[in-house]
Enzyme design. Structure first.
Site, mmCIF file in Angstrom:
data_model
loop_
_atom_site.group_PDB
_atom_site.id
_atom_site.type_symbol
_atom_site.label_atom_id
_atom_site.label_comp_id
_atom_site.label_asym_id
_atom_site.label_seq_id
_atom_site.Cartn_x
_atom_site.Cartn_y
_atom_site.Cartn_z
ATOM 1 N N THR A 139 35.536 -26.458 50.645
ATOM 2 C CA THR A 139 36.210 -27.018 49.461
ATOM 3 C C THR A 139 36.226 -28.514 49.691
ATOM 4 O O THR A 139 36.054 -28.956 50.823
ATOM 5 C CB THR A 139 37.673 -26.499 49.424
ATOM 6 O OG1 THR A 139 37.684 -25.091 49.260
ATOM 7 C CG2 THR A 139 38.509 -27.131 48.335
ATOM 8 N N VAL B 3 40.772 -15.768 42.680
ATOM 9 C CA VAL B 3 41.151 -17.179 42.610
ATOM 10 C C VAL B 3 41.819 -17.542 43.920
ATOM 11 O O VAL B 3 42.713 -16.838 44.393
ATOM 12 C CB VAL B 3 42.110 -17.423 41.417
ATOM 13 C CG1 VAL B 3 42.646 -18.839 41.447
ATOM 14 C CG2 VAL B 3 41.379 -17.154 40.100
ATOM 15 N N GLY B 4 41.380 -18.631 44.514
ATOM 16 C CA GLY B 4 41.971 -19.083 45.771
ATOM 17 C C GLY B 4 43.118 -20.045 45.526
ATOM 18 O O GLY B 4 43.761 -20.025 44.473
ATOM 19 N N ASP B 5 43.355 -20.899 46.500
ATOM 20 C CA ASP B 5 44.479 -21.836 46.414
ATOM 21 C C ASP B 5 44.144 -23.115 45.649
ATOM 22 O O ASP B 5 45.032 -23.775 45.125
ATOM 23 C CB ASP B 5 44.941 -22.213 47.819
ATOM 24 C CG ASP B 5 43.815 -22.840 48.649
ATOM 25 O OD1 ASP B 5 42.642 -22.448 48.471
ATOM 26 O OD2 ASP B 5 44.108 -23.727 49.466
ATOM 27 N N THR C 34 42.078 -27.247 52.344
ATOM 28 C CA THR C 34 40.807 -26.524 52.367
ATOM 29 C C THR C 34 40.960 -25.377 53.366
ATOM 30 O O THR C 34 41.854 -25.393 54.197
ATOM 31 C CB THR C 34 39.635 -27.437 52.802
ATOM 32 O OG1 THR C 34 39.891 -27.937 54.121
ATOM 33 C CG2 THR C 34 39.453 -28.607 51.848
ATOM 34 N N GLY C 35 40.053 -24.417 53.262
ATOM 35 C CA GLY C 35 40.149 -23.274 54.167
ATOM 36 C C GLY C 35 40.578 -22.033 53.409
ATOM 37 O O GLY C 35 40.504 -21.988 52.170
ATOM 38 N N GLY D 220 42.234 -19.750 51.280
ATOM 39 C CA GLY D 220 43.261 -19.968 50.275
ATOM 40 C C GLY D 220 44.378 -18.949 50.277
ATOM 41 O O GLY D 220 45.531 -19.276 49.983
HETATM 42 N N1 GLY Z 1 40.419 -22.986 49.776
HETATM 43 C C1 GLY Z 1 39.409 -22.474 48.975
HETATM 44 C C2 GLY Z 1 39.568 -21.052 48.652
HETATM 45 O O1 GLY Z 1 40.128 -20.290 49.414
HETATM 46 O O2 GLY Z 1 39.118 -20.645 47.598
#
Ligand code: GLY
Length: 366
Positions: free
Chosen positions: A211, A240-242, A262-263, A265
């Protein structure tokens, strides 16, 4: 296997110095490690007097447009059906407004669409088909975001899956002349180098969640942030992530500071990470203390079980209103085979962009 004892030893290791204090606001941009160019462009825009949000969105647009970054925008790794789905969010400190989009297909710049959700609607978040129609209505061009490189990786992932009998419908069958694993991929992608196939195999086995997050402060003390991603590779469509979740992948409070992530989510959402970092900075913690405390909450969710925590990574970036900043990671490094890459983040305070080491909670052992 890392023992409880080594956890205690590692926890006692001082985190890398990744914090700088400044008495007064100054132009400053930080981003995840894939953001040196992004920070450079955003800084040029701050120096030209542009708005902080316009600066960071222009910066991440470079990365969204770059097919070599397989975690963001055009060229991002797709979902399990081979379709690229993008998530992004923006926050503008001075106006205290926010916008986001999730599961957006066919539009390479979700950060720009998120900014339009913020400025042109009475909503905060649009998803899926609605987000696509909104982007179309505002003149965004549609295109297939799946590059040949990303499609190669997706096919390798499909080939890596096996049923209980070791069978896979996505690889040549019993009647195939050459059953050697991956031989058909070399045939299908004759231009793919051994290095590219090795990369594809690695991302097939360890789906990445790369990300880009970028935060900016200007000399007037104004702040903004953006986070944009193609999300978890091979995700279930609609996951959907964070990144588009205000308070998880991004949070900006003009009175306190900004944070992005990032990482993985899923772990971040459970601690409302970016909001937690900003809230800790509001209470007087340094940027470094704030990111480390937030990471400790993630660790506590697993009872500090390093075997489980070792299966993912999570990174926070924090920028306090007074210019104090830090990057922080759950783990000190990313380890692939014998290759160890220290977790870093990008910084630009007016000259060339540079990478600085992230503070961290734990050390990965070989
Ligand atoms: N941080 C990006 C995701 O997990 O989608």
């Amino acid at each position: 296997m890392i023992s409880r004892r080594s956890l205690l030893q590692v926890a006692a290791v001082p985190a890398a110095a990744a914090t700088t204090s400044a008495a007064a606001p100054k132009n400053l941009v930080i981003a995840s490690s894939n953001g040196p160019d992004c920070c450079r462009l955003a800084m040029e825009m701050l120096q030209a007097g542009k708005d902080t949000l316009d600066a960071v969105v222009a910066g991440v647009t470079l990365v969204e447009d770059d097919p070599r970054d397989t975690s963001v925008g055009y060229g991002g790794l797709p979902n399990e059906e081979g379709v690229v789905e993008l998530d992004a969010s923006v926050m503008h400190g001075p106006s205290r407004r926010a916008g986001s989009v999730a599961s957006l297909r066919n539009i390479r710049n979700p950060s720009q669409v998120a900014r339009l959700v913020m400025t042109q609607t009475d909503h905060i978040m649009l998803v899926g088909e609605g987000a696509l129609r909104f982007a179309r209505a505002h003149g965004f061009a549609e295109q297939n975001l799946l590059t040949e490189q990303a499609r190669l990786a997706w096919l390798v992932w499909k080939q890596s899956l096996r049923d209980a009998g070791g069978w896979n419908n996505w690889a040549p069958g019993l009647d195939a002349p050459d059953p050697a694993p991956q031989a058909w991929l070399r045939e299908r992608f004759p231009g793919a180098t051994a290095e590219m196939l090795a990369w594809a195999w690695e991302v097939a086995r360890h789906p990445p969640t790369g990300t880009i997050s970028c935060l900016a402060l200007n000399a007037r003390g104004e702040m903004s942030g953006v986070t944009t991603t193609s999300g978890l590779a091979w995700k279930i469509p609609g996951r959907v992530g964070d990144s588009p979740i205000i308070g998880a992948g991004l949070y900006v409070d003009q009175d306190a500071g900004a944070a992005g992530s990032t990482g993985r989510g899923e772990e971040n959402i459970r601690v409302a990470g970016a909001h937690t970092v900003v809230e800790l900075m509001r209470q007087g913690r340094s940027a470094k203390e704030a990111v480390l405390e937030t990471l400790r909450r993630v660790s506590r969710n697993y009872g500090d079980n390093l075997a489980k925590l070792g299966r993912f990574d999570l990174n926070f970036y924090a920028l306090r209103k007074d210019g104090d900043y830090a990057g922080g990671s759950l783990w000190d490094a990313n380890v692939t085979g014998s290759r160890r890459v220290r977790r870093q983040f990008a910084v630009n305070d007016g000259g060339a962009s540079r990478l600085e080491d992230c503070a961290y909670l734990y050390e990965r052992r070989p």
